[in-house]
Design an enzyme around this catalytic site. Structure first.
Site, PDB file in Angstrom:
ATOM      1  N   ARG A   1      48.927  79.407 -27.584  1.00  0.00           N
ATOM      2  CA  ARG A   1      48.381  78.040 -27.604  1.00  0.00           C
ATOM      3  C   ARG A   1      47.631  77.725 -28.886  1.00  0.00           C
ATOM      4  O   ARG A   1      47.234  76.594 -29.107  1.00  0.00           O
ATOM      5  CB  ARG A   1      47.497  77.825 -26.374  1.00  0.00           C
ATOM      6  CG  ARG A   1      48.339  77.944 -25.087  1.00  0.00           C
ATOM      7  CD  ARG A   1      47.519  77.785 -23.849  1.00  0.00           C
ATOM      8  NE  ARG A   1      47.015  76.425 -23.728  1.00  0.00           N
ATOM      9  CZ  ARG A   1      46.246  76.017 -22.732  1.00  0.00           C
ATOM     10  NH1 ARG A   1      45.899  76.869 -21.780  1.00  0.00           N
ATOM     11  NH2 ARG A   1      45.816  74.779 -22.677  1.00  0.00           N
TER      12      ARG A   1
ATOM     13  N   ARG B   1      15.651  73.280 -18.169  1.00  0.00           N
ATOM     14  CA  ARG B   1      16.927  72.601 -17.943  1.00  0.00           C
ATOM     15  C   ARG B   1      16.993  71.968 -16.556  1.00  0.00           C
ATOM     16  O   ARG B   1      16.680  72.608 -15.564  1.00  0.00           O
ATOM     17  CB  ARG B   1      18.086  73.618 -18.068  1.00  0.00           C
ATOM     18  CG  ARG B   1      18.120  74.361 -19.376  1.00  0.00           C
ATOM     19  CD  ARG B   1      18.335  73.407 -20.540  1.00  0.00           C
ATOM     20  NE  ARG B   1      18.186  74.121 -21.794  1.00  0.00           N
ATOM     21  CZ  ARG B   1      19.193  74.746 -22.408  1.00  0.00           C
ATOM     22  NH1 ARG B   1      20.381  74.721 -21.868  1.00  0.00           N
ATOM     23  NH2 ARG B   1      18.979  75.390 -23.533  1.00  0.00           N
TER      24      ARG B   1
ATOM     25  N   HIS C   1      54.807  83.608 -31.671  1.00  0.00           N
ATOM     26  CA  HIS C   1      53.412  83.339 -31.324  1.00  0.00           C
ATOM     27  C   HIS C   1      52.431  84.305 -31.987  1.00  0.00           C
ATOM     28  O   HIS C   1      51.274  84.363 -31.607  1.00  0.00           O
ATOM     29  CB  HIS C   1      53.243  83.379 -29.806  1.00  0.00           C
ATOM     30  CG  HIS C   1      54.090  82.354 -29.102  1.00  0.00           C
ATOM     31  ND1 HIS C   1      54.014  81.013 -29.402  1.00  0.00           N
ATOM     32  CD2 HIS C   1      55.019  82.479 -28.150  1.00  0.00           C
ATOM     33  CE1 HIS C   1      54.869  80.347 -28.651  1.00  0.00           C
ATOM     34  NE2 HIS C   1      55.497  81.217 -27.877  1.00  0.00           N
TER      35      HIS C   1
ATOM     36  N   PRO D   1      40.144  84.331 -22.296  1.00  0.00           N
ATOM     37  CA  PRO D   1      39.347  85.564 -22.423  1.00  0.00           C
ATOM     38  C   PRO D   1      37.855  85.233 -22.464  1.00  0.00           C
ATOM     39  O   PRO D   1      37.450  84.345 -23.194  1.00  0.00           O
ATOM     40  CB  PRO D   1      39.795  86.148 -23.770  1.00  0.00           C
ATOM     41  CG  PRO D   1      41.053  85.427 -24.131  1.00  0.00           C
ATOM     42  CD  PRO D   1      40.999  84.094 -23.447  1.00  0.00           C
ATOM     43  N   GLU D   2      37.080  85.908 -21.650  1.00  0.00           N
ATOM     44  CA  GLU D   2      35.639  85.713 -21.649  1.00  0.00           C
ATOM     45  C   GLU D   2      34.995  86.948 -22.272  1.00  0.00           C
ATOM     46  O   GLU D   2      35.694  87.849 -22.718  1.00  0.00           O
ATOM     47  CB  GLU D   2      35.154  85.456 -20.214  1.00  0.00           C
ATOM     48  CG  GLU D   2      35.738  84.142 -19.670  1.00  0.00           C
ATOM     49  CD  GLU D   2      35.139  83.711 -18.339  1.00  0.00           C
ATOM     50  OE1 GLU D   2      34.112  84.272 -17.939  1.00  0.00           O
ATOM     51  OE2 GLU D   2      35.699  82.798 -17.708  1.00  0.00           O
TER      52      GLU D   2
END
Ligand SMILES: [Zn+2]
Length: 271
Positions: free
Chosen positions: A107, A151, A89, A2-3
């Site tokens: 996970r 950068r 889970h 998920p972002e």
């Protein structure tokens, strides 16, 4: 994984429904990435004031302190008046007067962490290094350009690092760089103000559209109402190696950058 858009979609899918609820019980499953940091029993009786987001963290504001929720690699939240018994889970559950909030995380890279406030060392450690929020007014093209000039790393990796602007993850970085016409391998400090301004606009556009489309469902993301996202259907380059570019018809290329796949069009995106 998920972002930011998926986390924001999750927030919107239950924030209004849980606000004003009182906590009746807390259940923990197997250990998550970080410990809760408080006796679960001490959360019982507390009110939930609202849900905010910072980067990919959801901040559940309580009467006393807050719970920081991270979905990790594979986590999703469900919020419903009643839920079936917890499965293998399901590793965190908050029973409230307005419904049950459950973290499903096969996970177990996700976490739920208690902090007394934003200045609590735990919260400062997790949130302190995050860059500006891309969907808020603080994200400004000139300041963005100034930060990029410091950068020397490739622009894609600078975006992923999240310390200049937060939440531009792998899918959205590829997409935003395509829209801005910038090759992902371009050194950040070589990007001039006009291109940085285009990239800024592209990031805002891509993330805003992704939120509007319910995020991207690549593996198993769904909102706290169980809805999938559709952004991936609109992707210009992400996941489209060898397929024709939607602008020029040339083949989309894929390369590896810092262990992650990057997709771009060599013709439309200039170094
Ligand atoms: Zn192209």
């Amino acid at each position: 994984m998920p972002e930011l858009p998926e986390v924001e979609v999750t927030r919107r899918s239950f924030a209004d429904r849980i606000a004003g609820a009182r906590i009746l019980g807390v259940s923990l499953g197997k250990p998550l990435r970080w410990p809760l940091g408080i006796e679960p029993a001490s959360l019982v009786g507390q009110g939930v004031l609202g849900v905010r987001r910072r980067g990919k963290y959801l901040l559940l504001e309580l009467d006393c302190g807050l719970l920081l929720i991270h979905l990790g690699m594979s986590g999703s939240l469900l919020f419903a008046p009643v839920l079936p018994p917890r499965g293998t889970h399901d590793h965190f559950e908050l029973v409230t007067t307005q419904g049950v909030l459950r973290l499903h995380d096969p996970r177990r890279f996700g976490a739920v962490v208690h902090a007394s406030g934003l200045d609590d060392p735990v919260a400062a450690k997790l949130l302190g290094k995050l860059g500006v929020e891309p969907l808020e007014a603080g994200f400004d093209p000139t300041a963005f350009h100034r930060a990029l000039r410091q950068r020397r790393a490739p622009i894609k990796q600078v975006l992923l690092a999240g310390d200049i602007v937060v939440g531009v993850g792998n899918i959205y970085a590829s997409e935003a760089l395509f829209l801005a016409g910038i090759r992902p391998t371009t050194r950040a400090d070589r990007i001039g103000l006009p291109r940085a301004t285009r990239l800024h606009a592209a990031i805002v556009d891509v993330l805003g559209r992704a939120v509007a489309l319910g995020g991207s469902t690549l593996r198993d993301f769904s909102s706290a109402q169980g809805q999938q996202g559709y952004f991936q259907m609109e992707a210009m380059v992400y996941g489209r190696e060898g397929q024709p570019c939607r602008l020029c018809g040339g083949a989309v290329k894929a390369i590896r950058q810092g262990q992650r796949s990057t997709f771009f069009c060599p013709h439309c995106q200039r170094p």
